[in-house]
Structure formats: C-alpha cells, structure tokens
Design an enzyme around this catalytic site. Sequence first.
Site, PDB file in Angstrom:
ATOM      1  N   SER A 215       0.828  -1.207   0.000  1.00 59.05           N
ATOM      2  CA  SER A 215       0.000   0.000   0.000  1.00 59.05           C
ATOM      3  C   SER A 215       0.864   1.260   0.000  1.00 59.05           C
ATOM      4  CB  SER A 215      -0.924   0.013   1.222  1.00 59.05           C
ATOM      5  OG  SER A 215      -0.187  -0.238   2.417  1.00 59.05           O
TER       6      SER A 215
ATOM      7  N   GLU B 197      -9.685  -9.614   3.307  1.00 60.56           N
ATOM      8  CA  GLU B 197     -10.001  -8.224   2.973  1.00 60.56           C
ATOM      9  C   GLU B 197     -11.329  -8.145   2.222  1.00 60.56           C
ATOM     10  OE1 GLU B 197      -8.167  -4.249   0.754  1.00 60.56           O
ATOM     11  OE2 GLU B 197      -6.909  -6.019   1.049  1.00 60.56           O
TER      12      GLU B 197
END
Length: 266
Positions: free
Chosen positions: A46, A181
């Site tokens: 990320s 997720e």
Amino acid sequence: MPDTTLTTLQGLKQNGEKIAMLTCYDATFAQAACQAGVDVLLVGDSLGNVLQGHDSTLPVSLADMAYHTASVKRGNQGAFIISDLPFMAYATLEQTFASSAALMQAGAHMVKLEGAAWLAEPVRLLAERGVPVCAHLGLTPQSVNLFGGYKVQGRQEVQARQLRADAMALEQAGAAMLLLECVPSALAAEISQSVKIPVIGIGAGVDTDGQVLVLHDMLGLSLSGRAPKFVKNFMEGQSSIQAAIGAYVSAVKQRTFPGSEHGFTA
C-alpha cells in the site's frame, strides 16, 4: 515487554484476545506504533498508494519493499513484522524464494502473498525453508484489474464456498496466518472459527482474530479524499498521532472497532 512472535499471536487467538496490526513504512512510525501497543507491523505494498502516489499497488518493486522493511526494522521495538511480496515478485518458485529471502534479510519475520489455493505449493515450500507465510484472501489489490475494481468478495455462495476451501487449503499447506479483505462479516467469522491459525481482517467484521488498517487511512489522511467503508478516522478527538494509534489499538482489543457500519453483508 518480550518481542511478539508467532507463538505470541497464536496464543492471543487461543485466548480470544484480539490482535492489533497496522501498516508501517518507516522507523519513526514503527517506534510510535510499538509504544502504542501495536502487535504487528505490516510493511504493505500500500506504500505505492500512500507514499508514492500511485493509483494501485502494482508499480511497487521488490527493492521498494526491502528498503521500507529495513527502515521499519530499525525503528521496531518488539512488534512482529510482516512484509508484502509485491506484484509479480512470486510468479515462479525461483522468484518466490529469492524475493522472500530479500524481505526476510531486510528484517521481516513473515512474508505475505496474495492469492488462493494455487499458492499452496509455494506456501509449503517456504514454510519448509523457515519462512512463515501470511496468505491474503478476498479482495487482493494486486488483482484489481482482474476483479474490475475494488469489490467485496464472497457475497455469492459459489465465491464463499471457494474462500472457505482456499483458507483450509492454505492452512494445510503451512500458512501461519490469513488476512481477509473485504469479505462479508459472517463469512469471515466462519473462516476464523474453522482454522487454527490467526485470521486478520480488514473490512471483514469484528469476529476475525485481529484487525489491520492502513496507517494513513487510520489517521484520516487520503489523497483521494474518499475513505473506504471499513476505515475509521482515529485522529478525531485525539491530541496527537501517538494518541490516535493508541485509540486504534484499544478499540481493536476491546472489540469496539470495527462496528457493523464498517463491515459488509452477503
């Protein structure tokens, strides 16, 4: 406090105590997170979004990941460090071994791979060679182009059945942790109860064994200005970043985060 290890995390699951994980990319925030009680630091790809300004994680290189892993390692004060294997860094077994070695030598205690049951063989081979693996299931951002966007996974029964099977297969192959997720909360709870290894959720409800958020999201920072549904801004009402991280840890441990408003239904 003693260093957090896989044994520590397994014990937290067995005792029903929540695991607090947060992404981290440098030494200063590693130290701050540790002092606030974060159990696990995830050096996430990320960083491609929040540090480099890309619109996905795909441009992140292995060199980027090794650099930031080493930075986090230098600021770490006892947390368990997980580092992401970036896009196409594990396309072959030879690449998987070399990439994992680079991140472990940079300071990671575990590597994380995105995929499904097809990862069983590399997971098994890594575990045999002393490399603990976290398998990332559900919405896997490296596959965003295949999914056609960032979409909840497992809402249809056929998808849910596959996610259950993938989780079991990866545990049997030797995965030491799972990350779910953007998975319906009820499905994530079922998977967490069906495996013996710790399950960390992000957008997967409160009943996983722990939670993770992207550091910048948790602090209310976003280049797009639009936070995902599963994010809570912990800077609100806090006087410092340190206090915000502490509030996040407390909320995870006390099961007040995530709330129902942060999860998804089937």
